[in-house]
Design a protein around this motif. Structure first.
Motif, mmCIF file in Angstrom:
data_model
loop_
_atom_site.group_PDB
_atom_site.id
_atom_site.type_symbol
_atom_site.label_atom_id
_atom_site.label_comp_id
_atom_site.label_asym_id
_atom_site.label_seq_id
_atom_site.Cartn_x
_atom_site.Cartn_y
_atom_site.Cartn_z
ATOM 1 N N GLU A 156 -5.322 -52.518 -30.237
ATOM 2 C CA GLU A 156 -6.276 -53.178 -31.133
ATOM 3 C C GLU A 156 -5.701 -54.492 -31.657
ATOM 4 O O GLU A 156 -6.412 -55.504 -31.727
ATOM 5 C CB GLU A 156 -6.655 -52.256 -32.292
ATOM 6 N N ASP A 157 -4.419 -54.498 -32.005
ATOM 7 C CA ASP A 157 -3.779 -55.743 -32.440
ATOM 8 C C ASP A 157 -3.828 -56.794 -31.335
ATOM 9 O O ASP A 157 -4.053 -57.978 -31.604
ATOM 10 C CB ASP A 157 -2.332 -55.491 -32.865
ATOM 11 N N CYS A 158 -3.628 -56.373 -30.099
ATOM 12 C CA CYS A 158 -3.717 -57.303 -28.965
ATOM 13 C C CYS A 158 -5.128 -57.872 -28.858
ATOM 14 O O CYS A 158 -5.310 -59.083 -28.710
ATOM 15 C CB CYS A 158 -3.345 -56.600 -27.661
ATOM 16 N N ARG A 159 -6.110 -57.017 -28.933
ATOM 17 C CA ARG A 159 -7.509 -57.452 -28.800
ATOM 18 C C ARG A 159 -7.930 -58.384 -29.931
ATOM 19 O O ARG A 159 -8.781 -59.250 -29.743
ATOM 20 C CB ARG A 159 -8.428 -56.236 -28.763
ATOM 21 N N MET A 160 -7.332 -58.200 -31.099
ATOM 22 C CA MET A 160 -7.694 -59.010 -32.261
ATOM 23 C C MET A 160 -6.836 -60.274 -32.389
ATOM 24 O O MET A 160 -6.977 -61.027 -33.342
ATOM 25 C CB MET A 160 -7.581 -58.175 -33.540
ATOM 26 N N GLY A 161 -5.941 -60.498 -31.439
ATOM 27 C CA GLY A 161 -5.133 -61.713 -31.442
ATOM 28 C C GLY A 161 -3.901 -61.653 -32.317
ATOM 29 O O GLY A 161 -3.276 -62.680 -32.583
ATOM 30 N N ARG A 162 -3.529 -60.466 -32.757
ATOM 31 C CA ARG A 162 -2.371 -60.344 -33.644
ATOM 32 C C ARG A 162 -1.046 -60.182 -32.884
ATOM 33 O O ARG A 162 0.009 -60.131 -33.513
ATOM 34 C CB ARG A 162 -2.582 -59.178 -34.609
ATOM 35 N N ASN A 163 -1.110 -60.105 -31.560
ATOM 36 C CA ASN A 163 0.113 -60.001 -30.754
ATOM 37 C C ASN A 163 0.237 -61.167 -29.775
ATOM 38 O O ASN A 163 0.796 -61.019 -28.694
ATOM 39 C CB ASN A 163 0.138 -58.667 -29.989
ATOM 40 N N GLU A 164 -0.256 -62.318 -30.188
ATOM 41 C CA GLU A 164 -0.215 -63.500 -29.320
ATOM 42 C C GLU A 164 1.204 -63.833 -28.865
ATOM 43 O O GLU A 164 1.399 -64.343 -27.767
ATOM 44 C CB GLU A 164 -0.829 -64.708 -30.033
ATOM 45 N N HIS A 165 2.188 -63.552 -29.700
ATOM 46 C CA HIS A 165 3.580 -63.853 -29.354
ATOM 47 C C HIS A 165 4.081 -63.006 -28.181
ATOM 48 O O HIS A 165 5.102 -63.323 -27.576
ATOM 49 C CB HIS A 165 4.489 -63.670 -30.576
ATOM 50 N N LEU A 166 3.352 -61.950 -27.837
ATOM 51 C CA LEU A 166 3.733 -61.083 -26.718
ATOM 52 C C LEU A 166 2.905 -61.348 -25.463
ATOM 53 O O LEU A 166 3.130 -60.727 -24.424
ATOM 54 C CB LEU A 166 3.574 -59.610 -27.126
ATOM 55 N N LEU A 167 1.967 -62.270 -25.554
ATOM 56 C CA LEU A 167 1.067 -62.575 -24.445
ATOM 57 C C LEU A 167 1.847 -63.142 -23.263
ATOM 58 O O LEU A 167 2.677 -64.041 -23.425
ATOM 59 C CB LEU A 167 0.008 -63.570 -24.907
ATOM 60 N N VAL A 168 1.587 -62.602 -22.083
ATOM 61 C CA VAL A 168 2.222 -63.089 -20.855
ATOM 62 C C VAL A 168 1.347 -64.208 -20.303
ATOM 63 O O VAL A 168 0.161 -64.002 -20.035
ATOM 64 C CB VAL A 168 2.358 -61.959 -19.813
ATOM 65 N N HIS A 169 1.929 -65.383 -20.141
ATOM 66 C CA HIS A 169 1.189 -66.528 -19.613
ATOM 67 C C HIS A 169 1.313 -66.553 -18.092
ATOM 68 O O HIS A 169 2.385 -66.281 -17.550
ATOM 69 C CB HIS A 169 1.699 -67.821 -20.239
ATOM 70 N N PRO A 170 0.236 -66.875 -17.398
ATOM 71 C CA PRO A 170 0.209 -66.758 -15.940
ATOM 72 C C PRO A 170 1.033 -67.786 -15.174
ATOM 73 O O PRO A 170 1.160 -67.671 -13.973
ATOM 74 C CB PRO A 170 -1.277 -66.918 -15.606
ATOM 75 N N SER A 171 1.613 -68.749 -15.818
ATOM 76 C CA SER A 171 2.337 -69.807 -15.098
ATOM 77 C C SER A 171 3.570 -69.319 -14.390
ATOM 78 O O SER A 171 4.120 -68.318 -14.588
ATOM 79 C CB SER A 171 2.725 -70.910 -16.055
#
Length: 83
Positions: free
Chosen positions: A68-83
């Protein structure tokens, strides 16, 4: 060409999957996320620890708050970027 993300566990009930990012050899949780107006949804990948991977795999309900934190944008620091 090998797939970067390899799902090893899928929970349809809790709407997430777990797997390994072969580019970094790290664990991830992926879940659908949507934009501000929720008009579009996409799969996002978030880095997790091996411990989280084991817990979420053994008991998917334990991932509910994290997901839920991921879906709400509260875990942006853990987001894997596709580059």
């Amino acid at each position: 060409m090998a797939t970067r993300f390899q799902d090893t566990f899928i929970s349809r009930e809790h709407r997430f999957s777990l797997g390994i990012d072969h580019r970094t050899d790290r664990y991830y949780l992926s879940t659908p996320v949507s934009g501000v107006n929720r008009a579009m949804e996409w799969e996002a990948y978030f880095t997790i620890t091996e411990g989280q991977f084991q817990v979420f795999h053994a008991n998917p309900a334990c991932a509910d708050a994290f997901t839920e934190d991921c879906r709400m944008g509260r875990n942006e620091h853990l987001l894997v970027h596709p580059s």
